[in-house]
Design a protein around this motif. Structure first.
Motif, PDB file in Angstrom:
ATOM      1  N   LYS A   1      -5.245   2.025  76.188  1.00  0.00           N
ATOM      2  CA  LYS A   1      -4.416   1.162  75.343  1.00  0.00           C
ATOM      3  C   LYS A   1      -2.968   1.633  75.314  1.00  0.00           C
ATOM      4  O   LYS A   1      -2.028   0.830  75.319  1.00  0.00           O
ATOM      5  N   SER A   2      -2.788   2.958  75.289  1.00  0.00           N
ATOM      6  CA  SER A   2      -1.420   3.481  75.258  1.00  0.00           C
ATOM      7  C   SER A   2      -0.664   3.106  76.525  1.00  0.00           C
ATOM      8  O   SER A   2       0.533   2.801  76.483  1.00  0.00           O
TER       9      SER A   2
ATOM     10  N   ASP B   1       0.157  -0.580  76.340  1.00  0.00           N
ATOM     11  CA  ASP B   1       1.266  -0.832  75.411  1.00  0.00           C
ATOM     12  C   ASP B   1       2.600  -0.305  75.919  1.00  0.00           C
ATOM     13  O   ASP B   1       3.636  -0.480  75.263  1.00  0.00           O
TER      14      ASP B   1
END
Length: 351
Positions: A294-295, A298
């Motif tokens: 997810k990082s 993002d």
């Protein structure tokens, strides 16, 4: 839409690999020396530790994180099994191949990937790499996904001390290494702090992972049977796939087993033994792997040491077994210990 640029990958990889080829003759990196295929928009890839997918424990937890990322972000993922007798060069080639194909992030599941992750990350500085259970790689594009296993193991020790009828419990470690010493140390401390009269039997299956300590249910079963003969009636194994043998032996003798890493009460392959799985000392590898993905998604990739502990909720005890969950005295003891660990009143040993 993924916002991580890969435009500089080809040039950086070419320089790094040229140096590597001149130094070692090109035997293990030659296949990686061409311009990376960065077409498409590929996502998370994981390379499994010893035991591979289906261990009902550590590796399967990483796969669960991959599946969650795949579903949520709708991109291509890949997972690769280990091979018997593989070298660091084999691991490096595997990670380099994944980065070359455009996967990002690329995660090595287990401390054994330390050398390979470092080498691959240096070759592909625009790809984010992760490694589970290692905190030694200090590169800007590497996330060291580590856990306070000793804290969950302490709670497992509380549960064992509260559940034994014979005042003898057992710990079985897969391989005699510092990582597994954390499990042993926390477990023993939790037992002794709860009831000093309880004896803790300890055994390690092998000295090295190559000998099968994490991948041999038969070794786990034999060790468990030895502890059962010495009257142990609660067995805690930190041994990967080998722990299945410990759980089987516990079920045969109708004593308690404590699982590890994943909630093993819920594992389909262990369903016929689940009534004897009191609880599991969990670490949320799935969440850690997903969070890294997810990082990257993002555009703010994690790096450095990323730790999961009781305070973050990424280690703990599973409460799927109704007998465990309904024991109010046991639950109170565990909750009290948990609060004291989080507050710092209890300092859990790591060795």
């Amino acid at each position: 839409m993924r916002r991580v640029s890969r435009t500089a990958v080809a040039g950086a990889a070419t320089v790094s690999l040229a140096l590597a080829l001149s130094a070692c003759g090109g035997t293990s990196t030659e296949a990686s020396s061409s311009t990376p295929d960065t077409e498409g928009d590929k996502g998370l890839a994981i390379a499994y530790d010893i035991g591979g997918k289906g261990d009902q424990s550590f590796n399967d937890a990483a796969f669960a994180g991959l599946e969650r990322a795949k579903k949520e972000f709708g991109y291509d993922t890949k997972d690769i099994e280990p091979t018997e007798g593989e070298t660091d060069a084999d691991k490096e080639q595997r990670l380099v191949s994944l980065a070359k194909q455009g996967y990002n992030p690329v995660v090595g599941v287990g401390y054994a990937y330390a050398t390979a992750v470092k080498a691959a990350a240096e070759q592909y500085p625009d790809t984010t790499f992760g490694i589970v259970d290692d905190s030694t790689i200090q590169l800007k594009n590497v996330a060291d996904l580590v856990f306070s296993e000793e804290q969950a193991s302490y709670l497992a020790g509380v549960a064992a001390a509260k559940s034994t009828d014979t005042n003898v419990v057992g710990f079985i470690g897969g391989v005699d290494i510092p990582l597994i010493h954390k499990f042993q140390a926390g477990f023993e401390q939790g037992v002794k702090d709860t009831d000093p009269k309880v004896e803790v039997l300890t055994q390690y299956l092998t000295q090295t992972a190559e000998e099968g300590g994490f991948s041999s249910p038969d070794k786990g079963k034999t060790a468990a049977e030895g502890q059962l003969e010495k009257k142990a009636d609660v067995l805690y194994a930190a041994a990967g796939l080998s722990g299945q043998g410990v759980i089987e032996a516990a079920e045969t003798d109708q004593v308690w087993a404590i699982g590890v890493d994943s909630d093993q009460y819920k594992q389909e392959a262990l369903a016929k033994y689940k009534d004897r799985i009191l609880t599991s000392a969990t670490k949320d590898v799935a969440k850690a792997v997903y969070n890294l993905a997810k990082s990257v998604e993002d555009g703010k990739p994690e790096s450095g040491i990323v730790r999961g502990d009781l305070k973050t909720g990424e280690v703990g005890l599973a409460d799927s077994n109704p007998k465990f969950k309904s024991d109010s005295e046991l639950q109170e003891a565990i909750e009290t210990a948990k609060e004291k660990i989080i507050s710092g009143e209890i300092k859990v040993k790591t060795s």
